[in-house]
Design a protein around this motif. Structure first.
Motif, PDB file in Angstrom:
ATOM      1  N   GLY A  83       0.788  -1.233   0.000  1.00  0.00           N
ATOM      2  CA  GLY A  83       0.000   0.000   0.000  1.00  0.00           C
ATOM      3  C   GLY A  83       0.817   1.277   0.000  1.00  0.00           C
ATOM      4  O   GLY A  83       0.380   2.315  -0.473  1.00  0.00           O
ATOM      5  N   GLY A  84       2.034   1.236   0.522  1.00  0.00           N
ATOM      6  CA  GLY A  84       2.884   2.422   0.566  1.00  0.00           C
ATOM      7  C   GLY A  84       3.715   2.646  -0.678  1.00  0.00           C
ATOM      8  O   GLY A  84       4.477   3.612  -0.756  1.00  0.00           O
ATOM      9  N   THR A  85       3.578   1.784  -1.669  1.00  0.00           N
ATOM     10  CA  THR A  85       4.361   1.901  -2.899  1.00  0.00           C
ATOM     11  C   THR A  85       3.983   3.180  -3.642  1.00  0.00           C
ATOM     12  O   THR A  85       2.819   3.401  -3.950  1.00  0.00           O
ATOM     13  CB  THR A  85       4.126   0.682  -3.819  1.00  0.00           C
ATOM     14  N   PRO A  86       4.990   4.043  -3.943  1.00  0.00           N
ATOM     15  CA  PRO A  86       4.676   5.282  -4.661  1.00  0.00           C
ATOM     16  C   PRO A  86       4.334   5.038  -6.125  1.00  0.00           C
ATOM     17  O   PRO A  86       4.871   4.130  -6.764  1.00  0.00           O
ATOM     18  CB  PRO A  86       5.960   6.101  -4.532  1.00  0.00           C
ATOM     19  N   VAL A  87       3.425   5.874  -6.617  1.00  0.00           N
ATOM     20  CA  VAL A  87       2.990   5.835  -8.013  1.00  0.00           C
ATOM     21  C   VAL A  87       3.110   7.248  -8.573  1.00  0.00           C
ATOM     22  O   VAL A  87       2.641   8.200  -7.972  1.00  0.00           O
ATOM     23  CB  VAL A  87       1.523   5.358  -8.134  1.00  0.00           C
ATOM     24  N   CYS A  88       3.753   7.362  -9.722  1.00  0.00           N
ATOM     25  CA  CYS A  88       3.885   8.658 -10.394  1.00  0.00           C
ATOM     26  C   CYS A  88       3.397   8.494 -11.828  1.00  0.00           C
ATOM     27  O   CYS A  88       3.786   7.557 -12.520  1.00  0.00           O
ATOM     28  CB  CYS A  88       5.325   9.132 -10.384  1.00  0.00           C
ATOM     29  N   VAL A  89       2.512   9.409 -12.239  1.00  0.00           N
ATOM     30  CA  VAL A  89       2.050   9.436 -13.628  1.00  0.00           C
ATOM     31  C   VAL A  89       2.513  10.749 -14.228  1.00  0.00           C
ATOM     32  O   VAL A  89       2.234  11.828 -13.684  1.00  0.00           O
ATOM     33  CB  VAL A  89       0.502   9.330 -13.720  1.00  0.00           C
TER      34      VAL A  89
END
Length: 94
Positions: A83-89
């Motif tokens: 759940g703490g995994t960063p996501v960047c778009v």
């Protein structure tokens, strides 16, 4: 010869996997769960863009691993990530 638009910019949005909903093929993160580069809450993703890059935990993902609309990005099986995994778009807009 192709016509090249004279203006190109980018827009980046950051969030975490934990803010997504759904499971398996329907896992998605709403645009409103992202922050902009300015640190403000996003209201929507750009409606027109040349292309976008998806980074999960800082790793660029292949183009066929997600779909995007102005309201959400769908990442099939993204719910399997921490759940703490960063996501960047990142959108490249012209």
């Amino acid at each position: 010869m192709a016509i090249i638009k004279p203006f190109i910019t980018s827009a980046r949005f950051n969030s975490t996997i934990g803010l997504g909903t759904g499971t398996g093929a329907t896992f998605a993160i709403a645009a409103t769960a992202f922050n902009t580069d300015a640190g403000t809450a996003a209201t929507a993703f750009p409606s027109t863009f040349a292309y976008y890059n998806l980074y999960v935990n800082g790793v660029l993902q292949p183009g066929n691993t997600s779909t995007i609309t102005t309201t959400a990005i769908t990442i099939p099986d993204g719910d399997a990530e921490n759940g703490g995994t960063p996501v960047c778009v990142e959108f490249v807009i012209n």
